[in-house]
Design an enzyme around this catalytic site. Structure first.
Site, PDB file in Angstrom:
ATOM      1  N   GLY A 230       0.839  -1.210   0.000  1.00  0.00           N
ATOM      2  CA  GLY A 230       0.000   0.000   0.000  1.00  0.00           C
ATOM      3  C   GLY A 230       0.857   1.236   0.000  1.00  0.00           C
ATOM      4  N   ASN A 231       0.284   2.364   0.359  1.00  0.00           N
ATOM      5  CA  ASN A 231       1.067   3.597   0.466  1.00  0.00           C
ATOM      6  C   ASN A 231       0.450   4.498   1.524  1.00  0.00           C
ATOM      7  OD1 ASN A 231      -0.918   5.405  -0.885  1.00  0.00           O
ATOM      8  ND2 ASN A 231      -0.548   3.971  -2.574  1.00  0.00           N
ATOM      9  N   PHE A 232       1.027   5.674   1.709  1.00  0.00           N
ATOM     10  CA  PHE A 232       0.657   6.528   2.849  1.00  0.00           C
ATOM     11  C   PHE A 232      -0.500   7.486   2.561  1.00  0.00           C
ATOM     12  CE2 PHE A 232       5.201   5.565   3.628  1.00  0.00           C
ATOM     13  CZ  PHE A 232       5.036   4.855   4.807  1.00  0.00           C
TER      14      PHE A 232
END
Ligand code: PMT
Length: 400
Positions: A209-211
């Site tokens: 995923g990412n932030f």
């Protein structure tokens, strides 16, 4: 006068600044608004319902039941009646109860039933205002769509100097007028917005995923809805919530799911603004069971590219449809973004850079440059994501 005929619920909680609510009521009435006051038990210690009902021309509501005949005061009806609710003064306690849904008085139940925009004008001692708890509650309320009328600096009831004085009634009225004055220039338009991250599952407990928090996309959705557009928000996993009823929300997890939902909806849309941080790759295989750690052994994941949603929409876009992408860069910002605009057949691209402090993932602020296929370029200073959304929408729909 933009407040003419508007129904305003004025919530008053227990602060010395409650004396200013008398003036606020008077100003709102002078502007032609109908004002229904809802006061907390503590509020009545600071200003009497007699003064307030004389000014508003309506009985003041405080209890769940009328004391005379025991009839029920319907917060649900107030929620439907109101064009706007403003809580002024809003104490630390009332803000906390609003943020956490502690419905133990009529003001909070009315807030929880409210369908209209809600404003709060905090008033408290400077230490209470800057306390992490109050700031956290304000953040929650802001995320829930409540608009904060920042307190001003000056002498407080404690005789200390600092930030915590409720904004002056004249200024509050001006802010409320501005809200009603907002043009509905996007009425009749259908806008698709993607927001948040995507999660690409590795096994039942892990993902790539990412932030992305979703803040940028949600601010865009709220801004478009406030200007009268019908909004479809397709969002990856996020803790964000929405306040506007004109926003339809579809929650997805993976890039594939976001791709399918966006492609299905796009033909009906006038515009799509793609602020989601879509994972570029996903694992080729998703393990059915949790992958066990093997002592001394590494783990190799083989990844395959995800569909490019922006490029897919670009390839089916009709002449009159507007397609806008985002680019989050760490270097060569402008040339990378121009390349993406070209490749994905976008009309505009909004560039933000992780080199700018306060910009990009997670922050409440952003610093952007909008590049247009026509060659246009507009750069903006660091500001809240709400203000950033306004600038983006102003730029995209400048000629409509
Ligand atoms: O959510 P926040 O915490 O508020 O953060 C906001 C943000 C930083 C996520 C947002 O401002 C932003 O920059 N979003 C795009 C992030 C990004 O990674 O862009 P990109 O350069 O990978 O992609 C370019 C464009 O193509 C984007 O519009 C993206 O949505 C789209 N894209 C990318 C990959 C893919 N498979 N499909 C896509 O549609």
């Amino acid at each position: 006068m933009s407040l003419q005929g508007k129904h305003i619920v004025l919530g008053i909680s227990g602060s010395i600044a409650a004396y200013k609510s008398a003036m606020l009521t008077r100003l709102l009435i002078r502007k032609g608004a109908e004002v229904q006051i809802v006061i907390t038990p503590a509020g009545k210690q600071f200003i009497t319902p007699v003064t307030l009902s004389a000014l508003s021309g309506k009985p003041v509501i405080s209890e769940f039941f009328a004391s005379g005949d025991g009839s029920w005061h319907s917060h649900v009806e107030l929620g439907l009646w109101a064009d706007m609710m403003v809580v002024a003064p809003a104490t630390a306690s009332t803000l906390g109860k609003m943020a956490h849904g502690i419905a133990d008085n009529m003001l909070i139940t009315t807030y929880l039933s409210m369908k209209a925009p809600v404003f709060v004008a905090p008033a408290m001692d400077l230490d209470m205002f800057r306390h992490v708890t109050t700031q956290r509650n304000l953040e929650i309320l802001q995320r829930d769509g409540v608009q904060i009328i920042d307190p001003t600096e000056g002498e407080l009831a404690s005789h200390l100097e600092g930030k915590g004085r409720m904004e002056e009634p004249e200024k509050i009225v001006a802010i409320l007028e501005e809200c009603f004055a907002t043009k509905k220039e996007l009425a009749g338009k259908k806008i698709l917005i993607t927001a948040g991250p995507t999660y690409e599952r590795i096994d039942p407990v892990r993902f790539i995923g990412n932030f992305s928090s979703g803040k940028m996309g949600f601010a865009l959705a709220e801004e478009c809805a406030q200007r009268g557009a019908e909004v479809l928000l397709i969002t990856g996993p996020t803790a964000m919530s929405l306040s506007h009823s004109a926003i339809r929300r579809i929650d997805v997890e993976s890039a594939d799911e976001m791709h399918d939902a966006a492609l299905k909806a796009f033909p009906e849309m006038d515009a799509a603004i793609l602020s989601a941080a879509v994972a570029d790759y996903r694992p080729v295989q998703r393990a059915e069971r949790k992958i066990k750690r093997k002592e001394g052994e590494g783990l190799t994941l083989t990844l395959t590219p995800n569909p490019d949603i922006a490029a897919a929409l670009g390839s089916i876009k009709r002449e009159e449809q507007l397609l806008v992408g985002f680019a989050l860069e760490t270097d060569n910002e402008e040339s990378n973004a121009l390349g993406k605009m070209e490749k994905k057949q976008l009309d505009h691209i909004v560039v933000n850079s992780l080199r700018d402090e306060g910009a990009g993932f997670g922050h409440d602020t952003n610093k952007i440059t909008i590049l247009s296929r026509s060659g246009g370029k507009r750069a903006f200073e660091l500001q809240t994501k709400k203000a950033t959304a306004k600038d983006i929408i102003d730029t995209l729909f400048a000629s409509t």
